[in-house]
Design a protein around this motif. Structure first.
Motif: not given
Length: 228
Positions: A212-218
Protein backbone atom coordinates in the motif's frame (compact mmCIF):
# COMPACT_ATOMS: atom_id res chain seq x y z
CA UNK A 1 -20.73 35.97 30.72
CA UNK A 2 -18.82 38.36 28.45
CA UNK A 3 -19.06 37.09 24.87
CA UNK A 4 -15.46 38.17 24.39
CA UNK A 5 -14.25 36.02 27.31
CA UNK A 6 -12.55 33.32 25.29
CA UNK A 7 -9.25 31.48 25.12
CA UNK A 8 -7.39 29.42 22.53
CA UNK A 9 -6.48 25.75 22.66
CA UNK A 10 -3.68 24.48 20.41
CA UNK A 11 -4.02 21.04 18.86
CA UNK A 12 -1.53 19.30 16.56
CA UNK A 13 -2.62 16.15 14.73
CA UNK A 14 -0.52 13.86 12.57
CA UNK A 15 -2.30 11.03 10.78
CA UNK A 16 -0.81 8.32 8.59
CA UNK A 17 -2.86 5.97 6.44
CA UNK A 18 -2.09 3.27 3.91
CA UNK A 19 -4.04 3.36 0.66
CA UNK A 20 -4.19 0.29 -1.65
CA UNK A 21 -2.52 1.06 -4.98
CA UNK A 22 -4.77 0.89 -8.01
CA UNK A 23 -2.55 1.90 -10.94
CA UNK A 24 0.38 0.38 -12.82
CA UNK A 25 3.01 2.96 -13.80
CA UNK A 26 5.47 1.84 -16.48
CA UNK A 27 8.52 3.74 -17.69
CA UNK A 28 10.16 2.64 -20.96
CA UNK A 29 13.60 3.86 -22.02
CA UNK A 30 15.21 3.47 -25.45
CA UNK A 31 18.89 4.22 -26.05
CA UNK A 32 21.71 3.54 -28.46
CA UNK A 33 24.77 4.88 -30.29
CA UNK A 34 25.29 5.24 -34.05
CA UNK A 35 27.52 7.03 -36.52
CA UNK A 36 24.86 9.47 -37.69
CA UNK A 37 21.84 11.25 -36.31
CA UNK A 38 19.72 9.66 -39.02
CA UNK A 39 20.74 6.18 -37.89
CA UNK A 40 19.81 7.07 -34.30
CA UNK A 41 16.37 8.27 -35.35
CA UNK A 42 15.80 5.26 -37.57
CA UNK A 43 16.57 2.86 -34.72
CA UNK A 44 14.37 4.83 -32.35
CA UNK A 45 11.46 4.62 -34.77
CA UNK A 46 12.00 0.88 -35.22
CA UNK A 47 12.15 0.27 -31.46
CA UNK A 48 9.10 2.42 -30.85
CA UNK A 49 7.13 0.40 -33.38
CA UNK A 50 8.38 -2.81 -31.75
CA UNK A 51 7.32 -1.66 -28.29
CA UNK A 52 3.87 -0.57 -29.48
CA UNK A 53 3.35 -3.86 -31.30
CA UNK A 54 4.39 -5.88 -28.25
CA UNK A 55 2.03 -3.95 -25.99
CA UNK A 56 -0.78 -4.20 -28.54
CA UNK A 57 -0.37 -7.96 -28.32
CA UNK A 58 -1.09 -7.61 -24.60
CA UNK A 59 -4.27 -5.65 -25.36
CA UNK A 60 -2.86 -2.16 -24.78
CA UNK A 61 -3.74 0.44 -27.46
CA UNK A 62 -0.86 2.48 -28.90
CA UNK A 63 -2.44 5.78 -27.87
CA UNK A 64 -2.03 4.87 -24.19
CA UNK A 65 1.77 4.94 -24.55
CA UNK A 66 2.95 8.53 -24.13
CA UNK A 67 6.29 9.91 -25.35
CA UNK A 68 8.00 12.25 -22.91
CA UNK A 69 11.35 13.06 -24.54
CA UNK A 70 13.84 12.24 -27.30
CA UNK A 71 17.47 13.38 -27.17
CA UNK A 72 20.46 13.11 -29.52
CA UNK A 73 23.91 14.17 -28.34
CA UNK A 74 27.45 13.94 -29.69
CA UNK A 75 29.43 10.84 -28.75
CA UNK A 76 33.10 11.81 -28.44
CA UNK A 77 36.40 10.21 -27.53
CA UNK A 78 39.18 12.04 -25.72
CA UNK A 79 42.47 12.26 -27.61
CA UNK A 80 45.69 12.57 -25.61
CA UNK A 81 49.09 13.85 -26.68
CA UNK A 82 52.47 13.34 -24.99
CA UNK A 83 54.24 16.56 -24.03
CA UNK A 84 57.99 17.17 -24.03
CA UNK A 85 58.26 15.75 -20.50
CA UNK A 86 56.64 12.50 -21.55
CA UNK A 87 53.34 13.24 -19.81
CA UNK A 88 50.03 12.84 -21.59
CA UNK A 89 47.46 15.61 -21.69
CA UNK A 90 44.05 15.82 -23.27
CA UNK A 91 44.47 17.59 -26.57
CA UNK A 92 40.97 17.44 -28.00
CA UNK A 93 37.73 15.50 -28.33
CA UNK A 94 37.00 13.53 -31.47
CA UNK A 95 33.43 13.10 -32.70
CA UNK A 96 32.83 9.38 -33.29
CA UNK A 97 29.05 9.29 -33.49
CA UNK A 98 25.85 10.15 -31.68
CA UNK A 99 23.97 8.86 -28.64
CA UNK A 100 20.21 8.92 -28.50
CA UNK A 101 17.78 8.34 -25.66
CA UNK A 102 14.03 8.44 -25.37
CA UNK A 103 11.45 7.87 -22.66
CA UNK A 104 7.87 6.71 -22.75
CA UNK A 105 5.29 6.08 -20.07
CA UNK A 106 2.20 3.96 -19.64
CA UNK A 107 -0.39 3.89 -16.87
CA UNK A 108 -3.02 1.19 -16.52
CA UNK A 109 -5.51 0.11 -13.86
CA UNK A 110 -4.12 -2.51 -11.50
CA UNK A 111 -6.35 -5.25 -10.15
CA UNK A 112 -3.99 -8.19 -9.64
CA UNK A 113 -0.57 -9.53 -10.56
CA UNK A 114 -1.70 -10.71 -14.00
CA UNK A 115 -2.22 -7.10 -15.13
CA UNK A 116 1.42 -6.27 -14.51
CA UNK A 117 2.82 -9.61 -15.68
CA UNK A 118 1.24 -9.21 -19.12
CA UNK A 119 3.00 -5.86 -19.57
CA UNK A 120 6.29 -7.24 -18.27
CA UNK A 121 6.29 -10.19 -20.67
CA UNK A 122 5.37 -7.98 -23.63
CA UNK A 123 8.22 -5.54 -23.00
CA UNK A 124 10.72 -8.28 -22.16
CA UNK A 125 10.20 -9.67 -25.65
CA UNK A 126 11.58 -6.47 -27.21
CA UNK A 127 15.16 -5.75 -28.30
CA UNK A 128 18.01 -5.24 -25.84
CA UNK A 129 18.01 -1.46 -26.41
CA UNK A 130 14.64 -1.28 -24.63
CA UNK A 131 14.71 -0.92 -20.84
CA UNK A 132 11.69 -0.62 -18.59
CA UNK A 133 10.50 -0.41 -15.02
CA UNK A 134 7.15 -1.24 -13.42
CA UNK A 135 5.90 0.64 -10.38
CA UNK A 136 2.56 1.06 -8.64
CA UNK A 137 0.74 4.18 -7.50
CA UNK A 138 -2.64 5.79 -6.81
CA UNK A 139 -4.79 7.01 -9.68
CA UNK A 140 -6.07 9.96 -7.60
CA UNK A 141 -3.49 10.71 -4.94
CA UNK A 142 -5.00 14.14 -4.28
CA UNK A 143 -8.35 12.59 -3.34
CA UNK A 144 -6.57 10.29 -0.88
CA UNK A 145 -4.70 13.25 0.62
CA UNK A 146 -7.92 15.27 0.93
CA UNK A 147 -9.74 12.48 2.75
CA UNK A 148 -6.84 12.15 5.18
CA UNK A 149 -6.79 15.92 5.73
CA UNK A 150 -10.51 15.99 6.53
CA UNK A 151 -10.08 13.19 9.07
CA UNK A 152 -7.15 15.02 10.67
CA UNK A 153 -9.26 18.16 11.18
CA UNK A 154 -12.12 16.10 12.61
CA UNK A 155 -9.69 14.48 15.02
CA UNK A 156 -8.34 17.90 15.95
CA UNK A 157 -11.82 19.11 16.85
CA UNK A 158 -12.40 15.98 18.93
CA UNK A 159 -9.23 16.58 20.91
CA UNK A 160 -10.02 20.25 21.35
CA UNK A 161 -13.45 19.36 22.77
CA UNK A 162 -11.81 17.00 25.28
CA UNK A 163 -9.30 19.63 26.39
CA UNK A 164 -11.91 22.38 26.63
CA UNK A 165 -14.30 20.21 28.64
CA UNK A 166 -11.52 19.28 31.05
CA UNK A 167 -10.84 22.99 31.55
CA UNK A 168 -14.51 23.79 32.16
CA UNK A 169 -15.01 25.41 28.77
CA UNK A 170 -16.48 24.65 25.38
CA UNK A 171 -15.13 25.01 21.85
CA UNK A 172 -16.86 27.71 19.81
CA UNK A 173 -14.97 27.57 16.50
CA UNK A 174 -11.69 27.52 14.66
CA UNK A 175 -9.23 30.40 15.08
CA UNK A 176 -6.39 29.30 12.77
CA UNK A 177 -5.36 26.20 10.88
CA UNK A 178 -2.42 25.07 8.76
CA UNK A 179 -1.34 21.74 7.35
CA UNK A 180 1.28 19.88 5.37
CA UNK A 181 2.12 16.43 4.05
CA UNK A 182 5.24 14.41 4.69
CA UNK A 183 7.51 14.17 1.67
CA UNK A 184 6.84 11.04 -0.34
CA UNK A 185 9.77 8.85 -1.20
CA UNK A 186 9.77 6.80 -4.38
CA UNK A 187 9.32 3.12 -3.76
CA UNK A 188 11.59 0.62 -5.42
CA UNK A 189 10.36 -0.37 -8.85
CA UNK A 190 10.73 -3.71 -10.58
CA UNK A 191 13.20 -3.11 -13.39
CA UNK A 192 14.71 -5.22 -16.15
CA UNK A 193 16.37 -4.81 -19.52
CA UNK A 194 14.34 -6.14 -22.40
CA UNK A 195 15.67 -9.12 -24.28
CA UNK A 196 16.21 -11.04 -21.04
CA UNK A 197 15.09 -14.57 -21.81
CA UNK A 198 14.39 -15.23 -18.13
CA UNK A 199 11.30 -13.01 -18.27
CA UNK A 200 9.97 -13.77 -21.74
CA UNK A 201 7.81 -16.64 -20.56
CA UNK A 202 4.67 -15.69 -18.65
CA UNK A 203 5.40 -18.29 -15.98
CA UNK A 204 8.83 -16.73 -15.35
CA UNK A 205 7.69 -13.13 -14.99
CA UNK A 206 7.80 -11.63 -11.47
CA UNK A 207 4.78 -12.03 -9.25
CA UNK A 208 3.61 -8.57 -8.25
CA UNK A 209 2.06 -7.92 -4.84
CA UNK A 210 2.67 -4.19 -4.34
CA UNK A 211 2.52 -2.69 -0.88
CA UNK A 212 0.00 0.00 0.00
CA UNK A 213 1.03 3.61 -0.45
CA UNK A 214 1.42 5.50 2.80
CA UNK A 215 0.40 9.17 3.17
CA UNK A 216 1.06 11.28 6.25
CA UNK A 217 -0.72 14.55 7.00
CA UNK A 218 0.08 17.00 9.81
CA UNK A 219 -2.39 19.71 10.85
CA UNK A 220 -1.80 22.54 13.33
CA UNK A 221 -4.99 24.09 14.73
CA UNK A 222 -6.03 26.75 17.19
CA UNK A 223 -9.59 26.45 18.43
CA UNK A 224 -11.49 29.17 20.26
CA UNK A 225 -13.03 28.11 23.55
CA UNK A 226 -15.44 29.95 25.78
CA UNK A 227 -15.00 29.74 29.51
CA UNK A 228 -17.78 29.03 31.95
Amino acid sequence: MDSQDHRLVNVDVELERDFPVDTISVTINLEGTHKTREACTNEYNQLLAEVLAALAGAGIPADEVKNSDYHISAHTEELYVKDEDGDYYQATNKLVGYDYSASMSLTRPFADSDDAKAIWVALASCSDAVHFSVDFTLADREAAKSSLLADAVTEGRRRADILAAAAGARVTGIHSISYGYARSYARGAMMAPAGNALYKAYESAPNFNPEDQSITCAVQMQWRMELG
